[in-house]
Motif scaffolding. Sequence first.
Motif, PDB file in Angstrom:
ATOM      1  N   GLY A 170      96.610-107.889  75.745  1.00 45.00           N
ATOM      2  CA  GLY A 170      95.657-106.736  76.093  1.00 45.00           C
ATOM      3  C   GLY A 170      95.416-105.581  75.175  1.00 45.00           C
ATOM      4  O   GLY A 170      94.972-104.690  75.410  1.00 45.00           O
ATOM      5  N   LEU A 171      95.985-105.901  73.880  1.00 41.23           N
ATOM      6  CA  LEU A 171      95.671-104.958  72.669  1.00 41.23           C
ATOM      7  C   LEU A 171      94.298-104.980  72.179  1.00 41.23           C
ATOM      8  O   LEU A 171      93.599-106.069  72.059  1.00 41.23           O
ATOM      9  CB  LEU A 171      96.674-105.274  71.744  1.00 41.23           C
ATOM     10  N   VAL A 172      93.601-103.829  71.910  1.00 39.58           N
ATOM     11  CA  VAL A 172      92.255-103.635  71.311  1.00 39.58           C
ATOM     12  C   VAL A 172      92.519-102.586  70.217  1.00 39.58           C
ATOM     13  O   VAL A 172      93.473-102.021  70.200  1.00 39.58           O
ATOM     14  CB  VAL A 172      91.272-103.258  72.344  1.00 39.58           C
ATOM     15  N   THR A 173      91.274-102.909  69.273  1.00 36.86           N
ATOM     16  CA  THR A 173      91.208-102.036  68.442  1.00 36.86           C
ATOM     17  C   THR A 173      90.332-100.842  68.890  1.00 36.86           C
ATOM     18  O   THR A 173      89.157-101.069  69.094  1.00 36.86           O
ATOM     19  CB  THR A 173      90.729-102.202  67.100  1.00 36.86           C
ATOM     20  N   SER A 174      90.443 -99.450  68.913  1.00 32.95           N
ATOM     21  CA  SER A 174      89.660 -98.281  69.804  1.00 32.95           C
ATOM     22  C   SER A 174      90.041 -97.184  69.026  1.00 32.95           C
ATOM     23  O   SER A 174      90.516 -97.093  68.088  1.00 32.95           O
ATOM     24  CB  SER A 174      90.091 -98.619  71.083  1.00 32.95           C
ATOM     25  N   TRP A 195      87.063 -89.957  65.035  1.00 35.96           N
ATOM     26  CA  TRP A 195      87.367 -91.225  65.061  1.00 35.96           C
ATOM     27  C   TRP A 195      88.816 -91.503  64.086  1.00 35.96           C
ATOM     28  O   TRP A 195      89.413 -92.460  63.927  1.00 35.96           O
ATOM     29  CB  TRP A 195      86.453 -92.205  64.607  1.00 35.96           C
ATOM     30  N   ASP A 196      89.353 -90.226  63.965  1.00 39.16           N
ATOM     31  CA  ASP A 196      90.613 -90.280  63.231  1.00 39.16           C
ATOM     32  C   ASP A 196      91.772 -90.926  63.330  1.00 39.16           C
ATOM     33  O   ASP A 196      92.452 -91.512  62.599  1.00 39.16           O
ATOM     34  CB  ASP A 196      91.064 -88.610  63.080  1.00 39.16           C
ATOM     35  N   ASN A 197      91.850 -91.082  64.816  1.00 34.33           N
ATOM     36  CA  ASN A 197      93.140 -91.868  65.204  1.00 34.33           C
ATOM     37  C   ASN A 197      92.878 -93.285  65.456  1.00 34.33           C
ATOM     38  O   ASN A 197      93.634 -93.879  66.112  1.00 34.33           O
ATOM     39  CB  ASN A 197      93.536 -91.267  66.424  1.00 34.33           C
ATOM     40  N   ALA A 198      91.724 -93.863  65.234  1.00 38.24           N
ATOM     41  CA  ALA A 198      91.223 -95.280  65.337  1.00 38.24           C
ATOM     42  C   ALA A 198      92.234 -96.309  64.915  1.00 38.24           C
ATOM     43  O   ALA A 198      93.121 -96.124  63.790  1.00 38.24           O
ATOM     44  CB  ALA A 198      90.004 -95.585  64.610  1.00 38.24           C
ATOM     45  N   GLY A 199      92.744 -97.128  65.980  1.00 36.13           N
ATOM     46  CA  GLY A 199      93.519 -98.169  65.809  1.00 36.13           C
ATOM     47  C   GLY A 199      93.988 -99.008  66.987  1.00 36.13           C
ATOM     48  O   GLY A 199      93.143 -98.920  68.036  1.00 36.13           O
ATOM     49  N   PRO A 200      95.140 -99.877  66.845  1.00 39.34           N
ATOM     50  CA  PRO A 200      95.574-100.644  68.005  1.00 39.34           C
ATOM     51  C   PRO A 200      95.939 -99.841  69.120  1.00 39.34           C
ATOM     52  O   PRO A 200      96.648 -99.063  68.875  1.00 39.34           O
ATOM     53  CB  PRO A 200      96.498-101.422  67.352  1.00 39.34           C
ATOM     54  N   VAL A 201      95.647-100.271  70.256  1.00 39.45           N
ATOM     55  CA  VAL A 201      96.086 -99.750  71.425  1.00 39.45           C
ATOM     56  C   VAL A 201      96.097-100.639  72.691  1.00 39.45           C
ATOM     57  O   VAL A 201      94.990-101.545  72.814  1.00 39.45           O
ATOM     58  CB  VAL A 201      95.277 -98.324  71.736  1.00 39.45           C
ATOM     59  N   SER A 202      96.879-100.510  73.622  1.00 33.79           N
ATOM     60  CA  SER A 202      96.652-101.102  74.970  1.00 33.79           C
ATOM     61  C   SER A 202      95.362-100.580  75.682  1.00 33.79           C
ATOM     62  O   SER A 202      95.181 -99.569  75.878  1.00 33.79           O
ATOM     63  CB  SER A 202      97.826-101.116  75.894  1.00 33.79           C
TER      64      SER A 202
END
Length: 304
Positions: A170-174, A195-202
């Motif tokens: 259920g992880l996405v890059t967002s 968008w500074d915090n973009a990265g993998p997240v549930s």
Amino acid sequence: MVPVTRGALGQIWKLSGDGRSWAVKELLFGCDAAQVAREAALRDSAADLGIASPRLHPARHGVHVTRVDSPGGGSWVKLYDWIDGAEADPSDPAVLDWFGRTMALLHRAGAGAVEGPGAWYERCPDDAAWEDVLKKVRDAGLAWADELDRFVATSVPRLGRWVAPSAPGGLVTSHRDLRPQNVLVGRDGPVLLDWDNAGPVSAEREFARAVHVWSGGNDVDVASVRRLARAYREAGGRAVLTGPESFSMLFATALNYVHVQAETAVNPEVTTEQRDFGARQAVICMREVPGLGAVSRLVTALGT
């Protein structure tokens, strides 16, 4: 060039000339070049999906961040298109529909992330870390020391018990900071900023945090919750809420933010302006920390 606004990570300036304008983001706490590259890549991918956002301009050699030296030590800066518009109104049905669709597009496009989210989203400070910053705040004689003491004694354990690492699936890059404050509504519609915090997240946890902040925070607006969720589902979003555990990211980021800002407020190595900003933010966010009652109402609203 004139200052416009200050965020947690940087100062925004408006640079104008020759009939054009740009946004310059001055990074106040150093630069992670790899993170900037992730930001640029996700922003460009989102643009291909039709998600409007300010263009992040590459500097020489294709990098998206530049060191500007000065006698005072210099700064890292990023250059964006300037966007005119008003902050998004989360009570506007059209904005809620747009946001639900946009989050679903991000989650669909970013599906299959393998790398886990960083500690900011998965863990919160331990007892020793809270005791350390509380002592520093008391020693500095800051007026809100007693309020921080109560916060550490009540909100920290109440919310911290729900903070845990995400499951591998259920992880996405967002985007990872989907708040109304990061959306401007201009002549051509909403535009997603920061968008500074973009990265993998549930996906589940980003969805949970988003429905909380877009539906009134602790003053839950059930109609807004359901409208946002409906737009998300209709656009292919698959995340669902299961209970307080879905809000782990919301709780972790809220607690981490208070801790970091309290630390900044007593840090002798930063500027007076940065210490004052940290103190203001720590107090504001202690008073607006997410409540378990609101979380329960969100779960009930989407379950029915």
